[in-house]
Write a protein that holds these residues in place. Structure first.
Motif, PDB file in Angstrom:
ATOM      1  N   CYS A   1     -52.906 -73.480  61.537  1.00  0.00           N
ATOM      2  CA  CYS A   1     -52.100 -72.635  61.138  1.00  0.00           C
ATOM      3  C   CYS A   1     -52.068 -71.984  59.849  1.00  0.00           C
ATOM      4  CB  CYS A   1     -50.544 -73.132  61.273  1.00  0.00           C
ATOM      5  SG  CYS A   1     -50.069 -73.753  62.937  1.00  0.00           S
ATOM      6  N   SER A   2     -53.156 -72.433  59.083  1.00  0.00           N
ATOM      7  CA  SER A   2     -53.611 -72.151  57.630  1.00  0.00           C
ATOM      8  C   SER A   2     -52.456 -72.509  56.794  1.00  0.00           C
ATOM      9  CB  SER A   2     -53.926 -70.697  57.500  1.00  0.00           C
ATOM     10  OG  SER A   2     -55.014 -70.337  58.374  1.00  0.00           O
ATOM     11  N   VAL A   3     -51.845 -73.717  56.833  1.00  0.00           N
ATOM     12  CA  VAL A   3     -50.854 -74.355  56.017  1.00  0.00           C
ATOM     13  C   VAL A   3     -51.410 -75.616  55.530  1.00  0.00           C
ATOM     14  CG1 VAL A   3     -48.837 -73.013  57.188  1.00  0.00           C
ATOM     15  CG2 VAL A   3     -49.585 -75.210  57.975  1.00  0.00           C
ATOM     16  N   ASP A   4     -50.714 -75.927  54.225  1.00  0.00           N
ATOM     17  CA  ASP A   4     -50.731 -77.470  54.039  1.00  0.00           C
ATOM     18  C   ASP A   4     -50.076 -78.349  54.961  1.00  0.00           C
ATOM     19  OD1 ASP A   4     -52.192 -76.517  51.786  1.00  0.00           O
ATOM     20  OD2 ASP A   4     -50.431 -76.182  50.462  1.00  0.00           O
ATOM     21  N   THR A   5     -50.585 -79.519  55.006  1.00  0.00           N
ATOM     22  CA  THR A   5     -50.323 -80.719  55.862  1.00  0.00           C
ATOM     23  C   THR A   5     -48.653 -81.017  55.450  1.00  0.00           C
ATOM     24  OG1 THR A   5     -51.287 -82.392  54.317  1.00  0.00           O
ATOM     25  CG2 THR A   5     -52.317 -81.609  56.763  1.00  0.00           C
ATOM     26  N   GLU A   6     -48.336 -80.940  53.923  1.00  0.00           N
ATOM     27  CA  GLU A   6     -46.932 -81.368  53.639  1.00  0.00           C
ATOM     28  C   GLU A   6     -46.096 -80.360  54.211  1.00  0.00           C
ATOM     29  OE1 GLU A   6     -49.026 -79.910  50.006  1.00  0.00           O
ATOM     30  OE2 GLU A   6     -49.628 -81.018  51.569  1.00  0.00           O
ATOM     31  N   ASN A   7     -46.571 -79.159  54.705  1.00  0.00           N
ATOM     32  CA  ASN A   7     -45.565 -78.121  55.090  1.00  0.00           C
ATOM     33  C   ASN A   7     -45.704 -78.116  56.613  1.00  0.00           C
ATOM     34  OD1 ASN A   7     -44.847 -77.342  52.643  1.00  0.00           O
ATOM     35  ND2 ASN A   7     -46.444 -75.952  52.277  1.00  0.00           N
ATOM     36  N   VAL A   8     -46.046 -79.330  57.319  1.00  0.00           N
ATOM     37  CA  VAL A   8     -46.057 -79.266  58.690  1.00  0.00           C
ATOM     38  C   VAL A   8     -44.883 -80.091  59.243  1.00  0.00           C
ATOM     39  CG1 VAL A   8     -47.210 -80.178  60.997  1.00  0.00           C
ATOM     40  CG2 VAL A   8     -48.552 -79.082  59.224  1.00  0.00           C
ATOM     41  N   TYR A   9     -43.996 -79.636  60.165  1.00  0.00           N
ATOM     42  CA  TYR A   9     -43.009 -80.299  60.784  1.00  0.00           C
ATOM     43  C   TYR A   9     -42.919 -80.230  62.174  1.00  0.00           C
ATOM     44  CZ  TYR A   9     -41.014 -79.540  55.970  1.00  0.00           C
ATOM     45  OH  TYR A   9     -40.799 -79.701  54.692  1.00  0.00           O
ATOM     46  N   ILE A  10     -43.059 -81.474  62.680  1.00  0.00           N
ATOM     47  CA  ILE A  10     -43.112 -81.553  64.290  1.00  0.00           C
ATOM     48  C   ILE A  10     -41.802 -82.481  64.740  1.00  0.00           C
ATOM     49  CG2 ILE A  10     -44.599 -82.288  66.134  1.00  0.00           C
ATOM     50  CD1 ILE A  10     -47.133 -82.192  64.136  1.00  0.00           C
ATOM     51  N   ALA A  11     -41.347 -81.701  65.652  1.00  0.00           N
ATOM     52  CA  ALA A  11     -40.227 -82.500  66.423  1.00  0.00           C
ATOM     53  C   ALA A  11     -40.767 -82.779  67.768  1.00  0.00           C
ATOM     54  CB  ALA A  11     -38.719 -81.627  66.776  1.00  0.00           C
ATOM     55  N   VAL A  12     -40.709 -84.141  68.032  1.00  0.00           N
ATOM     56  CA  VAL A  12     -41.318 -84.591  69.418  1.00  0.00           C
ATOM     57  C   VAL A  12     -40.441 -85.319  70.494  1.00  0.00           C
ATOM     58  CG1 VAL A  12     -43.265 -86.108  70.259  1.00  0.00           C
ATOM     59  CG2 VAL A  12     -43.196 -85.397  67.864  1.00  0.00           C
ATOM     60  N   ALA A  13     -40.561 -84.916  71.729  1.00  0.00           N
ATOM     61  CA  ALA A  13     -39.651 -85.441  72.745  1.00  0.00           C
ATOM     62  C   ALA A  13     -40.646 -85.583  74.053  1.00  0.00           C
ATOM     63  CB  ALA A  13     -38.481 -84.710  72.925  1.00  0.00           C
ATOM     64  N   PRO A  14     -40.579 -86.860  74.576  1.00  0.00           N
ATOM     65  CA  PRO A  14     -41.375 -86.918  75.888  1.00  0.00           C
ATOM     66  C   PRO A  14     -40.599 -86.333  77.082  1.00  0.00           C
ATOM     67  CG  PRO A  14     -40.293 -88.978  75.643  1.00  0.00           C
ATOM     68  CD  PRO A  14     -39.944 -88.279  74.475  1.00  0.00           C
ATOM     69  N   THR A  15     -41.419 -85.942  78.104  1.00  0.00           N
ATOM     70  CA  THR A  15     -40.659 -85.278  79.305  1.00  0.00           C
ATOM     71  C   THR A  15     -39.740 -86.243  79.804  1.00  0.00           C
ATOM     72  OG1 THR A  15     -42.785 -84.413  79.773  1.00  0.00           O
ATOM     73  CG2 THR A  15     -41.051 -84.139  81.467  1.00  0.00           C
ATOM     74  N   ALA A  16     -39.880 -87.658  80.001  1.00  0.00           N
ATOM     75  CA  ALA A  16     -38.907 -88.428  80.342  1.00  0.00           C
ATOM     76  C   ALA A  16     -37.958 -88.957  79.098  1.00  0.00           C
ATOM     77  CB  ALA A  16     -39.712 -89.699  81.036  1.00  0.00           C
ATOM     78  N   SER A  17     -37.061 -87.924  78.757  1.00  0.00           N
ATOM     79  CA  SER A  17     -36.008 -88.190  78.001  1.00  0.00           C
ATOM     80  C   SER A  17     -35.136 -87.138  78.155  1.00  0.00           C
ATOM     81  CB  SER A  17     -36.608 -88.248  76.272  1.00  0.00           C
ATOM     82  OG  SER A  17     -37.152 -86.831  75.931  1.00  0.00           O
ATOM     83  N   ILE A  18     -33.650 -87.484  77.894  1.00  0.00           N
ATOM     84  CA  ILE A  18     -32.685 -86.520  77.743  1.00  0.00           C
ATOM     85  C   ILE A  18     -33.200 -85.087  77.125  1.00  0.00           C
ATOM     86  CG2 ILE A  18     -30.319 -85.941  77.463  1.00  0.00           C
ATOM     87  CD1 ILE A  18     -29.772 -88.995  77.780  1.00  0.00           C
TER      88      ILE A  18
END
Length: 320
Positions: free
Chosen positions: A157-174
């Protein structure tokens, strides 16, 4: 040009302010990246699922919970409406980034794809590019990404690591189940694109899909969540096309009902294919029913049908 990552970052800020209420938890990795657990180790829920869905669509859609009638059984559903269908659904929401780093695997969707151009051909087709120093990604995975995964994403993405935001959820979750059903409008657009329709003519999109319960592990839930769209998902698009005969033909070909694999729960089809996606008819991944109104010709066409019985089977509902 709308920046999907800038809009996504605003939603991330809201999530960080309301972690406890959303039943999610953020963690800052050693390289400065922010990871928000929406269902891996945290409970998450419908509120977290709504935020994930907003993130996926870069907040370019109106989302609301409703209910869907499955042969007399009311189940939760999500309604999606957008006047920015190609940017919201294709430039952002489409799960077009398979991320495999070491032993980690996840399906990436959301704004960061527009920085990494995943896939490049799609962005060329819709004529969209984003310019942002922040990368916001939604990951469908049963594990939280580590520093190595973040470095891979930041590089693409050509960005610095401190500017990466990741929201995570498995398929088996509401939360995971909600954000998959919220792809109802996107799946219809993707199917239309795959059969040759010019998706740049789509002016607005509307859709409704049931939300699957937790029926087992991620693989089992992948079946039930897909079935929500395949068997009971309904969409409505407004386009500027101009050729009634061609449009009618596209609408006939678009619904999941045209697939050779239509007619049984997706998990069953997937299992019979040896859990090999390449052996499953790609045409199956589409809403059950599609309607298109053309503002140029003032004509509307509809095709497909919903099948509540198969979805009840997929959900494993037992009346007692």
């Amino acid at each position: 040009m709308i920046s999907v990552n800038e809009k996504g970052l605003a939603i991330i800020d809201e999530m960080l302010d309301w972690e406890e209420d959303l039943k999610v938890k953020s963690t800052e990795l050693e390289n400065g990246a922010t990871i928000i657990d929406c269902g891996v180790n945290m409970e998450g829920g419908y509120d977290a699922g709504m935020y994930l869905s907003r993130l996926c669509l870069a907040d370019l859609a109106d989302l609301s919970y409703t209910k869907f009638d499955l042969d007399g059984l009311p189940v939760p559903a999500i309604q999606v409406a957008t006047d920015h269908p190609t940017i919201a659904c294709m430039a952002s929401q489409y799960a077009g980034w398979r991320i495999a780093v070491g032993k980690y695997f996840g399906m990436g969707s959301g704004p960061a794809r527009a920085l990494g151009l995943k896939p490049k051909e799609l962005y060329e087709e819709i004529g969209y590019k984003d310019d942002s120093e922040f990368a916001v990604l939604i990951m469908e995975s049963s594990e939280l990404p580590n520093e190595e995964v973040v470095e891979y994403i930041a590089k693409h993405c050509s960005v610095d690591t401190e500017n990466v935001y990741i929201a995570v959820a498995p398929t088996a979750s509401i939360a995971g189940s909600v954000q998959i059903s919220a792809r109802i409008v996107e799946t219809g657009i993707h199917k239309l694109e795959s059969i040759g329709y010019d998706i740049n003519t789509i002016q607005s999109g509307f859709g409704v899909a049931p939300i699957a319960p937790i029926v087992g592990d991620d693989t089992k839930c992948m079946g039930s969540t897909n079935d929500c769209i395949i068997y009971c998902g309904e969409t409505y698009y407004t386009v500027e096309y101009g050729d009634a005969d061609k449009l009618e033909d596209y609408v006939k070909k678009a619904p999941s009902t045209t697939s050779r694999d239509f007619g049984k729960p997706f998990y069953t089809t997937f299992k019979e294919a040896g859990f090999d996606f390449f052996k499953v008819d790609a045409g199956m991944f589409a809403p059950a029913k599609i309607t298109i109104n053309d503002r140029k010709t003032k004509k509307s066409f509809t095709s497909g049908r919903i099948n509540p019985g198969i979805l009840l089977e997929s959900f494993g509902v037992k009346e007692v």
